[in-house]
Design a protein around this motif. Structure first.
Motif, PDB file in Angstrom:
ATOM      1  N   MET A   1       0.840  -1.338  -0.077  1.00 18.10           N
ATOM      2  CA  MET A   1      -0.144  -0.042  -0.138  1.00 18.10           C
ATOM      3  C   MET A   1       0.950   1.370  -0.007  1.00 18.10           C
ATOM      4  SD  MET A   1      -2.901   0.850   2.680  1.00 18.10           S
ATOM      5  CE  MET A   1      -4.614   1.733   2.132  1.00 18.10           C
ATOM      6  N   THR A   2       0.523   2.380  -1.027  1.00 19.22           N
ATOM      7  CA  THR A   2       1.252   3.275  -1.014  1.00 19.22           C
ATOM      8  C   THR A   2       1.118   4.711  -0.236  1.00 19.22           C
ATOM      9  OG1 THR A   2       0.141   4.609  -2.729  1.00 19.22           O
ATOM     10  CG2 THR A   2       1.764   2.803  -3.475  1.00 19.22           C
ATOM     11  N   GLY A   3      -0.041   4.452   0.646  1.00 24.25           N
ATOM     12  CA  GLY A   3      -0.747   5.543   1.385  1.00 24.25           C
ATOM     13  C   GLY A   3      -1.485   6.154   0.785  1.00 24.25           C
ATOM     14  N   VAL A   4      -1.621   6.273  -0.654  1.00 26.25           N
ATOM     15  CA  VAL A   4      -2.386   7.200  -1.435  1.00 26.25           C
ATOM     16  C   VAL A   4      -3.734   6.511  -1.939  1.00 26.25           C
ATOM     17  CG1 VAL A   4      -2.521   8.496  -3.515  1.00 26.25           C
ATOM     18  CG2 VAL A   4      -0.426   8.486  -2.145  1.00 26.25           C
ATOM     19  N   PHE A   5      -4.685   7.052  -1.418  1.00 24.89           N
ATOM     20  CA  PHE A   5      -6.133   6.823  -1.779  1.00 24.89           C
ATOM     21  C   PHE A   5      -6.570   7.173  -3.165  1.00 24.89           C
ATOM     22  CE2 PHE A   5      -6.170   6.217   2.773  1.00 24.89           C
ATOM     23  CZ  PHE A   5      -6.545   4.740   2.769  1.00 24.89           C
ATOM     24  N   ASP A   6      -7.060   6.508  -4.078  1.00 21.26           N
ATOM     25  CA  ASP A   6      -7.721   6.751  -5.469  1.00 21.26           C
ATOM     26  C   ASP A   6      -9.342   6.666  -5.187  1.00 21.26           C
ATOM     27  OD1 ASP A   6      -8.477   7.226  -7.761  1.00 21.26           O
ATOM     28  OD2 ASP A   6      -7.447   5.668  -8.804  1.00 21.26           O
ATOM     29  N   TYR A   7      -9.858   7.826  -4.814  1.00 19.14           N
ATOM     30  CA  TYR A   7     -10.962   7.853  -4.544  1.00 19.14           C
ATOM     31  C   TYR A   7     -11.941   7.917  -5.997  1.00 19.14           C
ATOM     32  CZ  TYR A   7      -9.741   9.009   0.261  1.00 19.14           C
ATOM     33  OH  TYR A   7      -9.346   8.938   1.518  1.00 19.14           O
ATOM     34  N   SER A   8     -11.342   7.906  -7.054  1.00 22.96           N
ATOM     35  CA  SER A   8     -12.160   7.504  -8.115  1.00 22.96           C
ATOM     36  C   SER A   8     -12.638   6.208  -8.667  1.00 22.96           C
ATOM     37  CB  SER A   8     -11.549   8.277  -9.202  1.00 22.96           C
ATOM     38  OG  SER A   8     -10.468   7.475  -9.559  1.00 22.96           O
ATOM     39  N   ARG A   9     -11.978   5.153  -7.636  1.00 21.08           N
ATOM     40  CA  ARG A   9     -11.943   3.781  -7.948  1.00 21.08           C
ATOM     41  C   ARG A   9     -12.604   3.126  -6.528  1.00 21.08           C
ATOM     42  NH1 ARG A   9      -9.507   1.923 -12.105  1.00 21.08           N
ATOM     43  NH2 ARG A   9      -8.923  -0.015 -11.327  1.00 21.08           N
ATOM     44  N   PRO A  10     -13.681   2.122  -6.711  1.00 20.72           N
ATOM     45  CA  PRO A  10     -14.203   1.523  -5.640  1.00 20.72           C
ATOM     46  C   PRO A  10     -13.224   0.750  -4.589  1.00 20.72           C
ATOM     47  CG  PRO A  10     -15.378   0.697  -7.733  1.00 20.72           C
ATOM     48  CD  PRO A  10     -14.379   1.610  -8.270  1.00 20.72           C
ATOM     49  N   GLY A  11     -13.191   0.780  -3.652  1.00 12.47           N
ATOM     50  CA  GLY A  11     -12.548   0.014  -2.570  1.00 12.47           C
ATOM     51  C   GLY A  11     -13.156  -1.386  -2.460  1.00 12.47           C
ATOM     52  N   PRO A  12     -12.559  -2.142  -1.363  1.00 17.72           N
ATOM     53  CA  PRO A  12     -12.937  -3.469  -1.049  1.00 17.72           C
ATOM     54  C   PRO A  12     -14.454  -3.273  -0.368  1.00 17.72           C
ATOM     55  CG  PRO A  12     -11.208  -2.811   0.365  1.00 17.72           C
ATOM     56  CD  PRO A  12     -11.448  -1.893  -0.588  1.00 17.72           C
ATOM     57  N   PHE A  13     -14.752  -2.287   0.126  1.00 21.95           N
ATOM     58  CA  PHE A  13     -16.202  -2.138   0.859  1.00 21.95           C
ATOM     59  C   PHE A  13     -17.300  -1.339  -0.155  1.00 21.95           C
ATOM     60  CE2 PHE A  13     -13.806  -2.943   4.571  1.00 21.95           C
ATOM     61  CZ  PHE A  13     -14.662  -4.072   5.161  1.00 21.95           C
ATOM     62  N   THR A  14     -16.842  -0.953  -1.326  1.00 21.63           N
ATOM     63  CA  THR A  14     -17.721  -0.074  -2.290  1.00 21.63           C
ATOM     64  C   THR A  14     -17.955  -0.762  -3.654  1.00 21.63           C
ATOM     65  OG1 THR A  14     -16.115   1.284  -2.701  1.00 21.63           O
ATOM     66  CG2 THR A  14     -17.398   1.929  -1.006  1.00 21.63           C
ATOM     67  N   SER A  15     -17.340  -1.837  -3.808  1.00 19.97           N
ATOM     68  CA  SER A  15     -17.166  -2.538  -5.062  1.00 19.97           C
ATOM     69  C   SER A  15     -18.656  -3.361  -5.307  1.00 19.97           C
ATOM     70  CB  SER A  15     -16.395  -3.426  -5.234  1.00 19.97           C
ATOM     71  OG  SER A  15     -14.870  -2.992  -5.138  1.00 19.97           O
ATOM     72  N   LEU A  16     -19.297  -3.210  -6.591  1.00 18.70           N
ATOM     73  CA  LEU A  16     -20.411  -3.624  -6.942  1.00 18.70           C
ATOM     74  C   LEU A  16     -20.043  -4.811  -7.862  1.00 18.70           C
ATOM     75  CD1 LEU A  16     -22.868  -0.722  -7.180  1.00 18.70           C
ATOM     76  CD2 LEU A  16     -22.553  -2.362  -5.423  1.00 18.70           C
ATOM     77  N   ASP A  17     -20.820  -6.060  -7.724  1.00 23.70           N
ATOM     78  CA  ASP A  17     -20.577  -6.865  -8.872  1.00 23.70           C
ATOM     79  C   ASP A  17     -21.523  -6.710  -9.922  1.00 23.70           C
ATOM     80  OD1 ASP A  17     -23.118  -8.023  -8.337  1.00 23.70           O
ATOM     81  OD2 ASP A  17     -22.300  -9.552  -6.838  1.00 23.70           O
ATOM     82  N   ALA A  18     -21.286  -7.551 -11.070  1.00 20.13           N
ATOM     83  CA  ALA A  18     -22.159  -7.298 -12.337  1.00 20.13           C
ATOM     84  C   ALA A  18     -23.934  -7.353 -12.031  1.00 20.13           C
ATOM     85  CB  ALA A  18     -21.888  -8.054 -13.530  1.00 20.13           C
ATOM     86  N   ALA A  19     -24.094  -8.173 -11.180  1.00 20.04           N
ATOM     87  CA  ALA A  19     -25.651  -8.259 -11.074  1.00 20.04           C
ATOM     88  C   ALA A  19     -26.147  -7.317 -10.202  1.00 20.04           C
ATOM     89  CB  ALA A  19     -25.838  -9.619  -9.988  1.00 20.04           C
ATOM     90  N   GLN A  20     -25.426  -6.478  -9.468  1.00 23.07           N
ATOM     91  CA  GLN A  20     -25.920  -5.472  -8.698  1.00 23.07           C
ATOM     92  C   GLN A  20     -25.987  -3.874  -9.597  1.00 23.07           C
ATOM     93  OE1 GLN A  20     -22.714  -6.002  -5.841  1.00 23.07           O
ATOM     94  NE2 GLN A  20     -24.512  -6.178  -4.353  1.00 23.07           N
ATOM     95  N   LEU A  21     -25.254  -4.130 -10.629  1.00 19.77           N
ATOM     96  CA  LEU A  21     -25.211  -2.666 -11.432  1.00 19.77           C
ATOM     97  C   LEU A  21     -26.512  -2.114 -11.942  1.00 19.77           C
ATOM     98  CD1 LEU A  21     -22.076  -3.233 -13.592  1.00 19.77           C
ATOM     99  CD2 LEU A  21     -22.402  -1.911 -11.576  1.00 19.77           C
ATOM    100  N   PRO A  22     -27.683  -2.968 -12.375  1.00 26.06           N
ATOM    101  CA  PRO A  22     -28.894  -2.659 -12.728  1.00 26.06           C
ATOM    102  C   PRO A  22     -29.548  -1.968 -11.298  1.00 26.06           C
ATOM    103  CG  PRO A  22     -28.654  -4.763 -13.307  1.00 26.06           C
ATOM    104  CD  PRO A  22     -27.522  -4.465 -12.826  1.00 26.06           C
ATOM    105  N   LEU A  23     -29.056  -2.074 -10.337  1.00 25.50           N
ATOM    106  CA  LEU A  23     -29.796  -1.522  -9.243  1.00 25.50           C
ATOM    107  C   LEU A  23     -29.446  -0.202  -8.994  1.00 25.50           C
ATOM    108  CD1 LEU A  23     -29.212  -4.588  -6.452  1.00 25.50           C
ATOM    109  CD2 LEU A  23     -31.315  -3.874  -7.804  1.00 25.50           C
ATOM    110  N   ILE A  24     -28.400   0.280  -9.487  1.00 27.76           N
ATOM    111  CA  ILE A  24     -27.918   1.700  -9.412  1.00 27.76           C
ATOM    112  C   ILE A  24     -28.250   2.713 -10.577  1.00 27.76           C
ATOM    113  CG2 ILE A  24     -26.309   1.154  -7.527  1.00 27.76           C
ATOM    114  CD1 ILE A  24     -24.196   1.647  -9.648  1.00 27.76           C
ATOM    115  N   GLU A  25     -28.742   1.844 -11.731  1.00 25.12           N
ATOM    116  CA  GLU A  25     -28.925   2.677 -12.760  1.00 25.12           C
ATOM    117  C   GLU A  25     -30.111   3.771 -12.525  1.00 25.12           C
ATOM    118  OE1 GLU A  25     -30.384  -0.007 -16.051  1.00 25.12           O
ATOM    119  OE2 GLU A  25     -28.525  -0.778 -15.987  1.00 25.12           O
ATOM    120  N   GLY A  26     -30.083   4.958 -12.819  1.00 26.54           N
ATOM    121  CA  GLY A  26     -30.887   6.068 -12.791  1.00 26.54           C
ATOM    122  C   GLY A  26     -30.564   6.946 -11.597  1.00 26.54           C
TER     123      GLY A  26
END
Length: 68
Positions: A1-26
């Motif tokens: 770990m570099t100590g720098v966070f990339d907030y534009s990318r999902p982390g381990p607690f905010t990643s969604l799998d492909a089946a969940q993507l329709p839930l956030i459409e709109g």
């Protein structure tokens, strides 16, 4: 770990799998619109007790990833 966070990318607690993507459409993609959309889904820990959440649930507040 570099100590720098990339907030534009999902982390381990905010990643969604492909089946969940329709839930956030709109959902809005701007911060204010998104906050308004999830306002009833997210509660601050300091407000939880006053909102009737049992203490046992408050103790669980940091243990689930978004995919749960």
């Amino acid at each position: 770990m570099t100590g720098v966070f990339d907030y534009s990318r999902p982390g381990p607690f905010t990643s969604l799998d492909a089946a969940q993507l329709p839930l956030i459409e709109g959902l809005p993609d701007d911060p204010v619109g998104f906050c308004a959309a999830v306002q009833s889904l997210v509660i601050q820990p300091t407000d939880a007790a006053a909102s009737g959440f049992p203490q046992s649930r408050i103790a669980e507040k940091n243990i689930r990833p978004v995919t749960s």
